[in-house]
Design an enzyme around this catalytic site. Structure first.
Site, PDB file in Angstrom:
ATOM      1  N   TRP A 107      94.440  56.405 -24.478  1.00 44.05           N
ATOM      2  CA  TRP A 107      95.161  55.828 -23.332  1.00 44.05           C
ATOM      3  C   TRP A 107      94.226  55.420 -22.200  1.00 44.05           C
ATOM      4  CZ3 TRP A 107      98.615  60.761 -23.503  1.00 44.05           C
ATOM      5  CH2 TRP A 107      99.457  60.697 -24.628  1.00 44.05           C
ATOM      6  N   GLU A 211      96.374  73.394 -27.680  1.00 42.88           N
ATOM      7  CA  GLU A 211      97.410  74.312 -27.170  1.00 42.88           C
ATOM      8  C   GLU A 211      98.497  74.566 -28.205  1.00 42.88           C
ATOM      9  OE1 GLU A 211      98.984  72.874 -23.476  1.00 42.88           O
ATOM     10  OE2 GLU A 211      97.155  73.333 -22.358  1.00 42.88           O
ATOM     11  N   TYR A 273      97.690  75.927 -15.089  1.00 40.95           N
ATOM     12  CA  TYR A 273      98.129  74.949 -14.090  1.00 40.95           C
ATOM     13  C   TYR A 273      98.606  75.799 -12.919  1.00 40.95           C
ATOM     14  CZ  TYR A 273      97.184  71.159 -17.174  1.00 40.95           C
ATOM     15  OH  TYR A 273      96.485  70.263 -17.944  1.00 40.95           O
ATOM     16  N   GLU A 299      90.802  73.800 -20.039  1.00 44.08           N
ATOM     17  CA  GLU A 299      91.679  72.842 -19.347  1.00 44.08           C
ATOM     18  C   GLU A 299      92.401  73.550 -18.209  1.00 44.08           C
ATOM     19  OE1 GLU A 299      94.282  70.180 -21.771  1.00 44.08           O
ATOM     20  OE2 GLU A 299      95.807  70.763 -20.321  1.00 44.08           O
ATOM     21  N   GLU A 340      99.943  60.695 -11.518  1.00 41.77           N
ATOM     22  CA  GLU A 340     100.397  62.081 -11.681  1.00 41.77           C
ATOM     23  C   GLU A 340      99.416  62.974 -10.926  1.00 41.77           C
ATOM     24  OE1 GLU A 340     100.423  62.934 -15.891  1.00 41.77           O
ATOM     25  OE2 GLU A 340      98.244  62.833 -16.062  1.00 41.77           O
TER      26      GLU A 340
HETATM   27  C1  IDC Z   1      99.901  65.545 -20.118  1.00 34.28           C
HETATM   28  C2  IDC Z   1      99.429  64.356 -19.315  1.00 34.28           C
HETATM   29  C3  IDC Z   1     100.524  63.323 -19.232  1.00 34.28           C
HETATM   30  C4  IDC Z   1     100.947  62.985 -20.641  1.00 34.28           C
HETATM   31  C5  IDC Z   1     101.361  64.212 -21.408  1.00 34.28           C
HETATM   32  C6  IDC Z   1     101.706  63.903 -22.849  1.00 34.28           C
HETATM   33  O1  IDC Z   1      99.017  64.772 -18.036  1.00 34.28           O
HETATM   34  O2  IDC Z   1     100.098  62.174 -18.540  1.00 34.28           O
HETATM   35  O3  IDC Z   1     101.994  62.057 -20.606  1.00 34.28           O
HETATM   36  O4  IDC Z   1     100.332  65.155 -21.395  1.00 34.28           O
HETATM   37  O5  IDC Z   1     102.640  64.778 -23.329  1.00 34.28           O
HETATM   38  C7  IDC Z   1      98.734  70.409 -21.071  1.00 34.28           C
HETATM   39  C8  IDC Z   1      98.210  69.520 -22.119  1.00 34.28           C
HETATM   40  C9  IDC Z   1      97.961  68.136 -21.608  1.00 34.28           C
HETATM   41  C10 IDC Z   1      99.051  67.695 -20.651  1.00 34.28           C
HETATM   42  C11 IDC Z   1      99.009  68.615 -19.437  1.00 34.28           C
HETATM   43  C12 IDC Z   1     100.035  68.287 -18.376  1.00 34.28           C
HETATM   44  O6  IDC Z   1      97.047  70.025 -22.743  1.00 34.28           O
HETATM   45  O7  IDC Z   1      97.895  67.264 -22.714  1.00 34.28           O
HETATM   46  O8  IDC Z   1      98.779  66.396 -20.269  1.00 34.28           O
HETATM   47  N1  IDC Z   1      99.157  69.987 -19.864  1.00 34.28           N
HETATM   48  O9  IDC Z   1     101.333  68.422 -18.893  1.00 34.28           O
HETATM   49  N2  IDC Z   1      98.906  71.703 -21.147  1.00 34.28           N
HETATM   50  C13 IDC Z   1      99.468  72.148 -20.011  1.00 34.28           C
HETATM   51  C14 IDC Z   1      99.638  71.053 -19.171  1.00 34.28           C
END
Ligand code: IDC
Length: 374
Positions: A107, A211, A273, A299, A340
């Site tokens: 992307w 994950e 997060y 991450e 985002e």
């Molecule tokens: C999110 C991206 C978002 C995308 C989505 C896809 O930020 O733009 O549309 O994935 O499903 C994770 C994941 C990571 C996620 C992120 C936020 O590893 O791929 O990215 N997140 O949701 N784990 C916890 C949070």
């Protein structure tokens, strides 16, 4: 021409300089001159070009590509390994990876470049990047994506990191495909080829399942990891491997009770997060380490788990203290200008390198300060 003699100072000076100038695009000017050598092809593996100038000892597999810069993080620290709960460098000293994760490679391919990574290294203090290759989402490796194009992007990212002397994670980014055993065969094939292609590169790490989720247990992850790790070890016996943990890589306290068959040089992923994951997950990190489990935060972001929503600065600061106290390696999600909260670049920013303060989101500014130790 390679400025071997003073380049270590150059790297550190660049970080300090950019810390004081708030990284106003100084990354490019400081070190660009060193990058004039042509891209080497895949076959021109670093192993064929051992660099006598690097002067590294105690890390047998260090073999800088002839076109790589020296004095860089990899030139200084060499091949990494795991000792007890610590990640250590080629000299046996504890080492902290400070990295940025790409968004999905398919992307946002425009940020997979030497210029972008150099900006992160010299302007932000990053010593590593993570290449996130989604498997199950739209355009992913197992969901209709162009596999050749994705592998070319990985190669572009690995080459860029190598030239810059940065560490790089190749991330099999499972997410909607929550149980890695769904695709063990494809993963084994992928990691067999990656670990052969990048055998003996001191800077390449492998993250075998981003994950696991959807109720996937540690026993199931172990079943998968016990098949994939030997595949990588066959080609890259010493590489550091990162293994995901249950519940979107939060349950890092679980591996201790049921260890992998071959746990050498394996780090276990804890993802957070900050606005969603607080004391409960921080406790897991502490308990995991107390039980002897080496942890990496491969991450994180400071917003909520959707990658969006508000920033929780208080929780973010608590995480920052914990990472520092325990010298935990970390990778910030994500290098993109997507609208985002977790994106590091402002939605209007079209630049693909040399970002200035005004190009960054609030998350981007916080993360850069974290990396610069401010
Ligand atoms: C999110 C991206 C978002 C995308 C989505 C896809 O930020 O733009 O549309 O994935 O499903 C994770 C994941 C990571 C996620 C992120 C936020 O590893 O791929 O990215 N997140 O949701 N784990 C916890 C949070």
């Amino acid at each position: 021409m390679h400025p071997f003699s003073h380049s270590s100072m150059r790297y550190h000076a660049a970080v300090l300089l950019s810390a004081s100038l708030l990284a106003v695009g100084c990354g490019g000017t400081v070190s660009r001159a060193a990058d004039s050598s042509p891209e080497s092809g895949l076959t021109a593996s670093s192993a064929a070009n051992p660099s006598p100038e690097s002067g590294l000892t105690g890390s047998g597999s260090v073999s800088a590509n002839a076109s790589a810069e020296s004095g860089t993080p990899v030139a200084v620290h060499g091949a990494l390994s795991v000792r007890g709960t610590d990640l250590i460098d080629g000299s046996g000293n504890p080492f902290q990876l400070k990295g940025i994760s790409t968004h999905g490679l398919a992307w946002f391919p425009q940020y997979v470049s030497e210029d972008a990574f150099r900006t992160l290294r010299d302007g932000w203090g990053a010593n590593a990047v993570r290449l996130a290759m989604y498997t199950g989402e739209y355009g992913g490796y197992l969901s209709g994506g162009d596999r050749t194009a994705l592998e070319n992007l990985i190669d572009q990212g690995v080459q860029a990191a190598e030239h810059l002397g940065m560490y790089v994670i190749i991330d099999w980014h499972i997410l909607s495909d929550g149980n890695p055993n769904q695709h063990t065969g494809e993963a084994a094939d992928f990691f067999r080829r990656m670990s052969a292609r990048y055998a003996n590169r001191p800077n390449v790490l492998y993250e075998i399942c981003n994950e696991p989720n959807g109720g996937t247990t540690w026993a199931e992850i172990k079943q998968y990891a016990d098949q994939i790790i030997p595949v990588i070890r066959e080609n890259s016996p010493e590489a550091v491997i990162i293994c995901g943990t249950p519940t979107w890589s939060q349950d890092v306290d679980q591996p201790a009770g049921n260890p992998l068959n071959r746990p050498e040089n394996v780090l276990y992923a804890l993802h957070f997060y900050a606005a969603t994951h607080k004391d409960g997950i921080r406790d897991k990190l502490v308990r995991a380490r107390a039980a002897g489990t080496p942890v990496i935060v491969s991450e994180f972001s400071i917003c909520d788990a959707s990658g969006n929503g508000g920033i929780d600065y208080e929780s973010a600061e608590a995480w920052k203290r914990l990472l520092k106290e325990n010298n935990i390696s970390y990778f910030s999600w994500n290098l993109s200008n997507k609208a985002e909260t977790s994106a590091l670049l402002a939605p209007g920013c079209q630049k693909t390198a040399d970002w200035e303060d005004s190009d960054l989101t609030e998350t981007g500014k916080w993360v850069r300060s974290l990396m610069l130790g401010q």
